[in-house]
Structures are given as structure tokens and as C-alpha cells.
Design an enzyme around this catalytic site. Sequence first.
Site, PDB file in Angstrom:
ATOM      1  N   ASP A 241       1.304  -1.036   0.401  1.00  0.00           N
ATOM      2  CA  ASP A 241       0.628   0.077  -0.204  1.00  0.00           C
ATOM      3  C   ASP A 241       1.071   1.030   0.025  1.00  0.00           C
ATOM      4  OD1 ASP A 241      -1.875   1.756   0.123  1.00  0.00           O
ATOM      5  OD2 ASP A 241      -3.079   0.774   1.681  1.00  0.00           O
TER       6      ASP A 241
HETATM    7  C1  BGC Z   1      -5.292   3.310  -0.251  1.00  0.00           C
HETATM    8  C2  BGC Z   1      -5.381   2.063  -0.831  1.00  0.00           C
HETATM    9  C3  BGC Z   1      -5.121   2.997  -2.543  1.00  0.00           C
HETATM   10  C4  BGC Z   1      -4.072   3.495  -2.841  1.00  0.00           C
HETATM   11  C5  BGC Z   1      -3.421   4.527  -3.566  1.00  0.00           C
HETATM   12  C6  BGC Z   1      -3.914   4.146  -0.240  1.00  0.00           C
HETATM   13  O1  BGC Z   1      -3.648   5.204   0.746  1.00  0.00           O
HETATM   14  O2  BGC Z   1      -4.738   3.091   1.268  1.00  0.00           O
HETATM   15  O3  BGC Z   1      -5.666   1.649  -1.038  1.00  0.00           O
HETATM   16  O4  BGC Z   1      -5.556   2.178  -3.340  1.00  0.00           O
HETATM   17  O5  BGC Z   1      -3.741   4.695  -1.234  1.00  0.00           O
HETATM   18  O6  BGC Z   1      -4.097   5.227  -4.213  1.00  0.00           O
END
Ligand code: BGC
Length: 719
Positions: A241
Site C-alpha cells: 500500500d
Molecule cells: C489506500 C489504497 C489505495 C492507495 C493508492 C492508499 O492510501 O489505502 O487503498 O489504493 O492509497 O491510492
Amino acid sequence: MDIEKIISQMTVEEKIKLVVGVGLPGMFGNKPSIVPGAAGETHPIERLNIPSTVHADGPAGLRINPERENDEKKYYATAFPIASMLASTWNKEILFEVGKAMGNETKEYGVDFLLAPAINIHRNPLCGRNFEYYSEDPVLAGELASSFVEGVQSEGVGTSLKHFVANNQETNRMKIDTIVSERALREIYLKGFEIVVKKAKPWTVMSAYNKLNGKYCSQNEWLLTKVLREEWGFEGFVMSDWFAGDNPVEQIKAGNDLIMPGKTYNVFRDRKDEIEELKEAYERGEITDEVLNERVRAILKVLVKTPSFKGYKFSNKPDFERHAKISYNAASEGVVLLKNDGVLPFSAETKVAIFGTGQIETIKGGFGSGDTHPRYTISIFDGFKERGIKVDETLGEFYRQKVKEMRNGDYKPVFVNNFNLKIPPKLPEDIVDESKLEEASKRNDLAVIVISRISGEFVDRKAEKGDYYLSDDERKLVENVSEKFHKKGKKVIVLLNIGGPIEIASWLNLVDGLILIWQPGQEAGRVAADVCLGVVNPSGKLPTTFPKDYKDIPSKTFPGTPNDNPTEVIYEEDIYVGYRYYDTFQVVPLFEFGYGLSYTKFDYKDLNIKLDDENIEINFEIINTGNVDGKEIAQVYVKAPKGKLDKPFQELKGFYKTKLLKPGEKEFVSIRIPLRDLTSFCKDKWLLEEGEYRIRVGASSRDIRLEGKIYLKPKVFDL
Ligand code: BGC
């Protein structure tokens, strides 16, 4: 494509670049994204004809910027219902269609990976991102998300199954240590991921922010290598993530193939750029050629399938009309009718007064990375009008004006965090005075009140008024409207435009009808109107329990300890999540898991259970015994015998949604459940305990219509 040959031609530096993203596009001095608004990219290696690939969110539709600099054209994406609403459909075909439509928009906008689906468990109703997640039950989440993944990937783009694993809150999500037993992990939190990985083969999995029993998920070899790859046979790549973990070397060693978004350790952590750190670790011999090649191989095997790699000429012109219909269909199957005391459906001739600012500012979905930018969102007021309902226009215009004034005045959007995320604060609901209300109750035949909530990434909800509970002014509105209309013998309906449970029990008696329209995406008002008119017969059922009160919930430790700034959250409720808790410990919820009414009625009959060496087969019939067409969702719960292990009272093991049945029409249903699915986790094995298994076929978890028994011999299955 000979991947081994490419690997053999790559320098160590190129390999290290491939396992780290290019940096958050357009921020911290990074170059703008190839597709503006996308969340990340991989490094290109031009010398070897490996292009950058583009990653964009998310679960309710492709998330890219609708506007671009020096460009008149708009880049909208279809807004689909939130995941909890998709789960309320219990309809695999719909999930496939939605996935395919989103996959198509992904491809036609030049994106390679859709960062979805998110299937974390609804452990606690206050998790700010529950709307992005499917259910409190891993089988429902896993089965439906499998169809979604198959749909997206049928378009030739990838998915990212997230957030792996036990990321069930937003509070301190980047550091919180989730302490959970292996049994609860295996049976509840990992289960949905296991189903999707095995059935649908997602191209990628996204490791979660949190720690799992002491180790960051993105640095957790047990999770990413042993469980995911060795046990489940995952063949794609794992990406972290965004900004997850605290050590890039540990990430690579543990099996986190791609570090996203890249170039963040020097910004967010007190460390060097991760590319530098990985190089040094390679030179020290801490990262071996073997490990580096393994990570590169996993990534390349997927990259060669992407549209960017294949040089696909995208159109920037998805078929919006077709996708709008799919969004509408999904939403109309996900609406859950919660109460109906002879008020629904009503005819278009009915004069309707709509109350609540949510009729104007209808919430399509939650905020954060799970948001989308559609061409439009049809508000409830506009949807009712469009569908020919005789709405009170004076009242509607009054609301429209008031909402505008408030938004231009004291209720301007406020920043939620430092990613420029702005959220409009909740509007007061005491704006219709006594005389206006009296007039409206005279002029109209029926009242509809809209109760809205929005939540999203970065913050959890609160068990407070205005959030889990109605605010004082919302409660007054419900009380006053109900008093005025009921006095005149007129009825009151509430539309719940929300992303997760709120407290309803204390005011349910004040209203005659209650419809959960969730946050239904761009077609919101049309769907709400069609359900009210009976053009759509509601056929959704709850994927998550609505308890009577917050104090009834099982996850008492949410969001962890210490209270003011939690660093640890212990899942003390263990496997007793959602209905597993309410049923086992006899806590009666307001609306149970699997609950949902219809405008027709269904009978269940002729249960017949067959058993062979590997499966049980459950056969029965469903008949529409009412007066209108409708679909039913049949649910199979199994109550396992208590043996060595404690067991929940019952668990969902299969489900089936019928086709649209005409009055008198029946459908034969056959559900096959592998014996392996009836086991419990016990020390490195899946154990089928000997004894009598009760097969409970129901219209909900507490409305069991048919019951049978089988006796099973003990059996042990490997992981
Ligand atoms: C989120 C993810 C997301 C990623 C990219 C993160 O803050 O937890 O779910 O895909 O950002 O935007």
C-alpha cells in the site's frame, strides 16, 4: 515473451528500479502521472522495451482526474455503487458486469491496474472505509469479489486485491499492530483473500499498512510468501500500500515485490530513498540475486500482459451509456428494503414531500481513494421528478436554495488531511420550520425523509450523534415529520443514503417504510425512485449486521489501545465477528445479516441433501407466492458440531440469487459445498470434526425456512 531472457539482460540497477514505483505522481518533485489522477506507476526500462505501467484506484469506479491542464476535454468515469452495496446484491453476474465495465474504463483511459477490490472484513461498523469493503462474512466477500476480479481482468487489465490483511480501521492505520489469533485470521480475515486468489487469480495483491501480530504486513514473510504463494499458489505480484512499512529491504526480502508509490522513504520516513537502500543491501549481500530475480520475475510475468506493454491504443472514450445502465442495474439489485408497513410501493400519482438535505446532496460514495469523478450524480429530488413522481417542488426548491446558501456560507468544504482532500461538513437538518412543515403535510399524501452519511479514507466514524446516531436535528426532523403526517393519516418513509450501519432502533417506530439505498453511485435518484414506485422490486439483503445499538457490537477493542493514540488493537472477539457473534451469544440485532424484504413473498420447499466423498449437495425449490415479479436470495448456513473446537452457532457456506420469478413461478436451486469448506482451523490443519451438521436454508440468517442434517466422519485437510 521470454521473461528469463529479459531478466538475464537486466542490470542490478534496472532490477532494483523495477521493484520500486516512480514516486507519487505530481508530488514531492515527482513528474506528473502519464494519466493525471492515477495513483502510481512502475519504472520504465526503455533499453529493454519495458514501458511504465499505470495504477489507479479504486473500488467504486476508476479514479482519475476529470480535468487536465490545457485540455478542454473531460475525463469522467462511471460511479458505481459502493462495495457494501454491490455485496448486498449477492449476485455474482452483476459483480462480473460491474468489474468488466470498470476494467473497460481502466483500459480505455490508458491505465493498467485497477486498485480494487478491497475485501477487508466489516469488523466494526465505525471503520471509515467499510463502504469500500464487502461484508462481515468472508465467503460472501470472497465469492462476490472473485466475480468482480474476473470481470475486470476479462478486459485485459489487472486488479489489486487489497488490503492484505486485517486492515480493519483507519485510526493509526500505518502503524497499528493488529493482534489476532491464527484461527480468526484463517477463518475470517484471510478467508476471503484465499477464495479470490484461488478462484479468480488477481494479477496483484496489495499488502496492508498495519502490522500483523508485530510485523508490518508488507514486511511479513509468513503472510506474503508462506501463506499467499506457497499455500495458496498466488502467481501475480504483491505491491505495498502507498507508503506502507518502515524498511524497504525487509519488504523485498519478505516477498513484497513492488514498493509503492516509490520515492517515499526519504519523504515520510527518516531514511534514504529506497532505491539507494536496496542497492546498499544488495552490495552487502543482504538481498541476493536469487531474491531480486524472484521479485523481478513476479512483476514481469504480469507486466507483459498489460495494455501498456502490448502498446494498446486506448480511446479515452469509454461507453458511458452502457456503463450507466450497469451501474443502475447493480444499484437496483443492492437496495435493501428494511421496513414496509403497507406504504411501498406507491404510485407516481402520490403527492410526495421530501425532507432532508440529502435529497439535493445525495451521496454517491465515500471519500478518499475509493471516490470517483462521474459525469453526474442524480440526486434523489431530481430522480423522483425525472421518474414522474409528484414531488412537492416548492419544498424541493426551498431545500436547493438553503443547501446552496449554507455551502457558500458556514459549511464550505474543509481539509481532512494533507493530501488536499476536502470534505463538505454535515449540514444541519432543522431548516424547515413548523409552518412550512404543516403546509407540506396538508399539500402532500406522503413524506419521504432522506438521512445521509459520508465517511472515507483516513478517519474512522464515531459512535456519536451526527454519525452512528442521528443528530438532534435529524431526530427532531423525523419526529416532527412523522407527527404531522401521521396526524393526518399520511405515511412516512425514510431513505438511508449511508455507507454503513447507523442506530435506527430508537426511531424505527416513527416511520412506516425504511429503504437502505446505501451510497448507490451516479444513478442514485433514479434507483431510489424506481424502488419506491415498484418499477424495481427490491432484492438486496444485508451483507453486514445492523445491531440495535453500538454497545451490542462484538469488537469492543476498536480502534485499540491506548485510547487517545492506539498502537495496538487486540481482536479479542476472535472468530466471533458479525452474525457469528450475535447468533452464538444470543444478542438480538435490529436487522440481521442476510435480511431484506421484497414486494412479493417466497416459499422454500423440498429440501434434499446429498453427500459424496468430497461435497454435500443441497437441493430445494423457491416459489414466488406473492403478486409481483421478484428475485430471492437463498442462504445456506451450516451449524457444525461442537467437538475439540468451539464453533460459531452457524456460518454462511453458500448462497444463490434466483432469476426474476413471476408470481407462481418456481426455481430449482442446487448448491454444492465442498467438505473442506465445513472445516475449522486447528494447528496447521483444517479439521472436519465428526458429528451431526445442521444444514439451515434461509431467507436470512434468522429466517430459516428449511432444515436438514447430515452426519459426517472426521477428516483432516492440509493448508
Ligand atoms: C489506500 C489504497 C489505495 C492507495 C493508492 C492508499 O492510501 O489505502 O487503498 O489504493 O492509497 O491510492
